[in-house]
Write an enzyme that holds these catalytic residues in place. Structure first.
Site, short mmCIF file in Angstrom:
data_model
loop_
_atom_site.label_atom_id
_atom_site.label_comp_id
_atom_site.label_asym_id
_atom_site.label_seq_id
_atom_site.Cartn_x
_atom_site.Cartn_y
_atom_site.Cartn_z
N TYR A 17 0.82 -1.21 0.00
CA TYR A 17 0.00 0.00 0.00
C TYR A 17 0.86 1.26 0.00
CZ TYR A 17 1.42 0.24 4.87
OH TYR A 17 2.17 0.33 6.01
N SER A 58 3.34 2.82 11.19
CA SER A 58 3.56 1.47 10.68
C SER A 58 2.22 0.79 10.47
CB SER A 58 4.40 0.66 11.67
OG SER A 58 4.37 -0.71 11.36
N LYS A 59 2.08 0.17 9.32
CA LYS A 59 0.87 -0.59 9.04
C LYS A 59 0.71 -1.72 10.04
CE LYS A 59 -2.57 -1.62 6.12
NZ LYS A 59 -3.72 -0.73 5.89
N ARG A 60 1.84 -2.28 10.48
CA ARG A 60 1.79 -3.39 11.45
C ARG A 60 1.15 -2.97 12.76
NH1 ARG A 60 6.94 -3.95 9.42
NH2 ARG A 60 7.86 -3.00 11.27
N ASP A 117 -6.65 3.50 3.25
CA ASP A 117 -7.39 3.35 4.51
C ASP A 117 -8.09 4.65 4.87
OD1 ASP A 117 -6.57 0.72 4.86
OD2 ASP A 117 -4.82 1.29 6.04
#
Length: 497
Positions: free
Chosen positions: A29, A263-265, A273
């Site tokens: 992304y 962070s996406k994590r 999003d």
């Protein structure tokens, strides 16, 4: 070496004006930091009347994500960041996808070997792993740096796999200049002999980056400050080739808080999003541009800018060395302002999917509901919870009829609803103006404040303490039959007949 070929590559390079590039890897992304890099790169080019390139850096084949390049294209287009040269539009220095340029990197690596600024490394995986063990020195130890030519030729003849490493000077210092951080000097002894070409024949990011930037005539390179440590190696490569070093612009990271990068994590949102969360692309672009950059001069106190306005005033000197914290509440503030500034037609077009999600009753005019919620939402997703009562009256407590300011309670609310029923039952036509005149006229005849009539009606129609629009608007939207049904239900709920 084929000097004529290298001269031909040099002759293709456009010169004489600013050229910037956004060079993402198609590995997932588009996160906020990537978007900001794209924005700054685009703004620098547009501000100077230069050229903006899109280059896809896909040499890290192990991390490629299907359709990620399409996400990059779509994101840039949604943000208004059009490119002048790129994989889909072509240009004078293509191809613009690195794996389609793979044949040329080896030639430049061989040129560095010939010049004495690179060498072949035949160390196998086991030896390299041992170097990075608990007792090892960590970086590469230069084992193959000075192999005799005869040994090199023997290994090549035997087909021994190898990588090509940059030969970093072991003494002295390297100084590079950055438009944000100024001049930075490092000891060459602190730099390791990085890999330029992998054993599969593909270049590493650091090498392809330098070669492509030069061959594409890039004058300004925008990237994250995490690459500051690699900048000396880039400089040494430019110097080894005898190329002009571009202007470096390293940007401090976008943080989720004082201590952690986004962070996406950790659940931090990507651009896609944010759109799914109900934010307008224009608001995201405006806000992200201000994450680490501030306008100066007469615009220093302003916050809201269109993309063309940003292109006009953008100045690299406004980029901050300090990390920027991404604040979702601040983005909501920006987004709310953008939503309120939309024309009624544009707001309805954007709001319609959310309105239809909450209001499925046939015949209800969404164009009457939209203006009521436009001043009352920060994102598109704020719409549905405000208007779900149009579809179905929720169960509600009679305590809602109590309103100190309106001077209402259960008893006088019942009286008000009972007085309203015959007025509305006989009302024709059922228009906003007729409803307004009828309800306020009733309050005047009964010598009551308007709120004594309007609050009980609004409560009976919505079952909510807060609604977009008052009694008149709700009656108008719900229609005569449904309005009367809900008011009669309110009478019954309050103990009336």
């Amino acid at each position: 070496m084929d000097k004529q070929w290298f001269d031909g590559m040099e002759a293709r390079i456009p010169r004489g004006k600013v050229r910037t590039r956004f060079a993402p890897s198609p590995t997932g992304y588009m996160h906020v930091g990537n978007l900001r890099t794209a924005l700054y790169t685009w703004l620098i080019a547009r501000h100077s009347g230069g050229t903006f390139l899109l280059r896809i850096e896909d040499t890290d084949q192990g991390r490629l994500v299907a359709d990620a390049a399409d996400v990059i294209y779509a994101t840039l287009r949604k943000c208004g960041l059009t490119w002048d040269e790129g994989p889909d539009v072509g240009g004078p220095v293509g191809p613009y996808i690195q794996t389609e340029r793979r044949d040329l990197y080896g030639k430049y690596a061989d040129l560095l070997i010939e010049k004495g600024f690179a060498y072949r490394c035949f160390c196998d995986k086991e030896r390299l792993e041992a170097l990075h063990g608990a007792d090892g020195p960590g970086g590469y130890d230069g084992h193959c740096r000075d192999l005799p030519q005869a040994e090199i030729e023997a290994r090549l003849a035997a087909g021994t796999p190898y990588v090509i490493r940059q030969k970093i000077p072991r003494e002295g210092t390297t100084t590079f200049s950055d438009a944000v951080f100024g001049d930075i000097t490092v000891e060459n002894a602190a730099l390791d002999d990085q890999i330029l070409m992998k054993s599969d024949g593909l270049p590493t990011y650091n090498f392809a980056n330098v070669v492509d930037d030069h061959l594409m005539g890039i004058t300004h390179v925008v990237r994250g400050s995490e690459y500051l440590s690699s900048a000396p190696k880039y400089n040494l490569l430019y110097q080894a080739f005898g190329w002009e070093v571009p202007t470096y612009i390293h940007c401090s990271p976008v943080m989720r808080d004082q201590h952690n990068k986004m962070s996406k994590r950790h659940g931090d949102p990507s651009y896609e999003d944010l759109l799914a969360m109900g934010f307008l692309s224009e608001a995201v672009v405006n806000y992200v541009t201000l994450l680490g950059w501030s306008p100066r001069g007469e615009h220093s106190e302003e916050e809201f800018f269109t993309l063309p306005q940003l292109a006009e005033i953008f100045d690299v000197a406004g980029i901050s060395k300090s990390p920027a914290i991404f604040d979702l509440e601040k983005l909501k503030y920006f987004n709310a302002s953008y939503l309120r500034a939309l024309s009624p037609e544009d707001f309805l077009a954007g709001a319609e999917p959310c309105l239809r999600e909450a209001v499925k009753t046939p015949g209800l005019d969404l164009s009457l509901i939209a203006p009521l919620v436009q001043p009352r939402c920060d994102t598109w997703r704020d719409i549905a919870p405000q208007v779900d009562f149009f579809d179905a009256l929720p169960a509600y407590s009679n305590e809602l009829y109590r309103h100190k300011k309106m001077k209402t309670n259960e008893e006088n609310s019942l009286e008000a609803l009972q007085a309203v029923l015959p007025v509305l039952e006989g009302l024709e036509p059922w228009t906003y103006d007729a409803l307004h005149a009828a309800l306020l006229g009733l309050a005047e005849r009964l010598e009551l404040k308007n709120g004594r009539i309007l609050w009980p009606v609004r409560t009976a129609l919505s079952g909510k303490a807060v609604t977009p629009g008052g009694a008149v608007e709700l009656c108008h939207i719900l229609g005569k039959e449904e309005s009367l049904r809900r008011i009669r239900q309110g009478v019954a709920q309050l103990g009336g007949q």
